[in-house]
Design a protein around this motif. Structure first.
Motif, short mmCIF file in Angstrom:
data_model
loop_
_atom_site.label_atom_id
_atom_site.label_comp_id
_atom_site.label_asym_id
_atom_site.label_seq_id
_atom_site.Cartn_x
_atom_site.Cartn_y
_atom_site.Cartn_z
N ILE B 4 0.86 -1.18 0.00
CA ILE B 4 0.00 0.00 0.00
C ILE B 4 0.90 1.23 0.00
O ILE B 4 1.82 1.33 0.81
N GLY B 5 0.63 2.17 -0.91
CA GLY B 5 1.40 3.40 -0.98
C GLY B 5 0.49 4.60 -0.93
O GLY B 5 -0.73 4.46 -0.86
N GLU B 6 1.09 5.77 -0.96
CA GLU B 6 0.28 6.99 -0.98
C GLU B 6 0.52 7.71 -2.29
O GLU B 6 1.66 8.01 -2.64
N GLN B 13 -1.76 3.47 -5.72
CA GLN B 13 -2.01 3.38 -4.28
C GLN B 13 -1.93 1.95 -3.77
O GLN B 13 -1.80 1.73 -2.57
#
Lengths: 89, 228
Positions: B4-6, B13
């Motif tokens: 999970i990323g921003e 994402q």
């Protein structure tokens, strides 16, 4: 309508959840929800579309008259700017 | 690799596991009732979240007969964490790994177990409130010692023990009628700080009732909730 591009405030994170978009302003400790049309507008602006292109896309996707979209979009953007969620590029 | 990323871009994402990785996770979960998801949170994102957690206020929380912890006050950082793990794509992966049935949403808190304090955790099931699967993500800025998760089958006493040693690592573990789990005491100098909670059945409530903003307006307006 202004043709300026807008971008999310750097302190705002967002995610689509169902047909809503939830926004969290990390510095103001506040959370916001956008209903389906507002959510789609947020996404289009996030993709870098200017106001005119966003208006056209919303009118097309929701099958609504452009004048009606324009009015809704202007008030939405005013609210988003007032809440420091969006800012001009 | 599940990650999970921003990012403002939805496609950036969330990175799903490959079919082979998913099969391996499913197999391990089936055998041990628990899997480690290394680097579930992208490192830069985890660092930023941990920095914000460090700056947050905590209060003493007692779970009667189970444990005592320091729990982070509700704030925007918690709302951000809840947004991240409530991603539909994440819920789909958890459903696939655990075969738990349909997940409605994830609800949780950030808590801390400090070494050499009254903080402790004892065997419990968490099997209430439509909880299906539990998850704990390491948000500590320094490595903790001890603090392993143990999960056992009460019928056979078969037990597994897992740790999520690096910041951003997650533990996903099963809840069931015959299953219990606990976190072992934290030793050394550093606390164990995690974002932990449960994937639940029922409605898709994005942030749980505690954090649910007022109902969306009918026309596309903005509804606000003060999290302070």
């Amino acid at each position: 309508m202004e043709s300026d591009k807008l971008k999310p405030n750097k302190d705002v994170v967002s995610r689509r959840v169902g047909d809503e978009v939830i926004l969290v302003h990390l510095e103001r400790d506040a959370m916001y929800s956008l209903n389906p049309t507002g959510a789609r507008a947020w996404e289009l602006l996030n993709e870098g579309l200017d106001l005119e292109a966003t208006e056209a896309a919303l009118a097309d996707e929701f099958g609504v008259d452009r004048a009606e979209v324009r009015s809704e979009l202007e008030s939405l953007i005013a609210e988003l700017e007032h809440a420091h969620l969006l800012e001009k590029v | 690799m599940l990650r999970i990323g921003e990012s403002p871009s939805p496609s950036e994402q969330f990175s799903p596991p490959s079919a082979a990785e998913l099969a391996e996770l499913r197999d391990e979960f089936g055998k041990r009732h628990c899997v480690v998801l290394p680097g579930l949170l992208d490192r830069a994102l985890a660092d930023e979240l941990a920095r914000r957690v460090e700056q947050s206020d905590f209060y003493r929380l007692e779970h009667k007969g189970v444990g005592v912890e320091a729990c982070m006050e509700s704030n925007a950082t918690l709302a951000w964490l809840l947004l991240l793990v409530n991603d539909k794509r994440m819920r789909d992966v958890v459903e696939s790994i655990s075969r738990c049935g349909q997940i409605g949403h994830f609800d949780g808190r950030v808590y801390r177990l400090e070494p050499a304090t009254e903080h402790y955790d004892s065997w419990h099931s968490d099997l209430v409130d439509n909880r299906l699967v539990a998850m704990s993500i390491n948000l500590g800025t320094r490595p903790y010692e001890g603090g392993a998760l143990q999960i056992r089958d009460r019928r056979t006493n078969e037990m597994a023990e897992r740790r999520n040693p690096e910041i951003g690592d997650a533990l996903l573990f099963e809840l069931g009628e015959y299953l219990e789990h606990r976190v072992m005491p934290v030793v050394g100098e550093n606390p164990r700080t995690v974002f932990a909670g449960w994937f639940k059945g029922g409605d898709e409530l994005p942030l749980g009732t505690t954090f649910r903003p007022v109902a969306p307006s009918p026309t596309g307006g903005v509804d606000a909730t003060d999290l302070g």
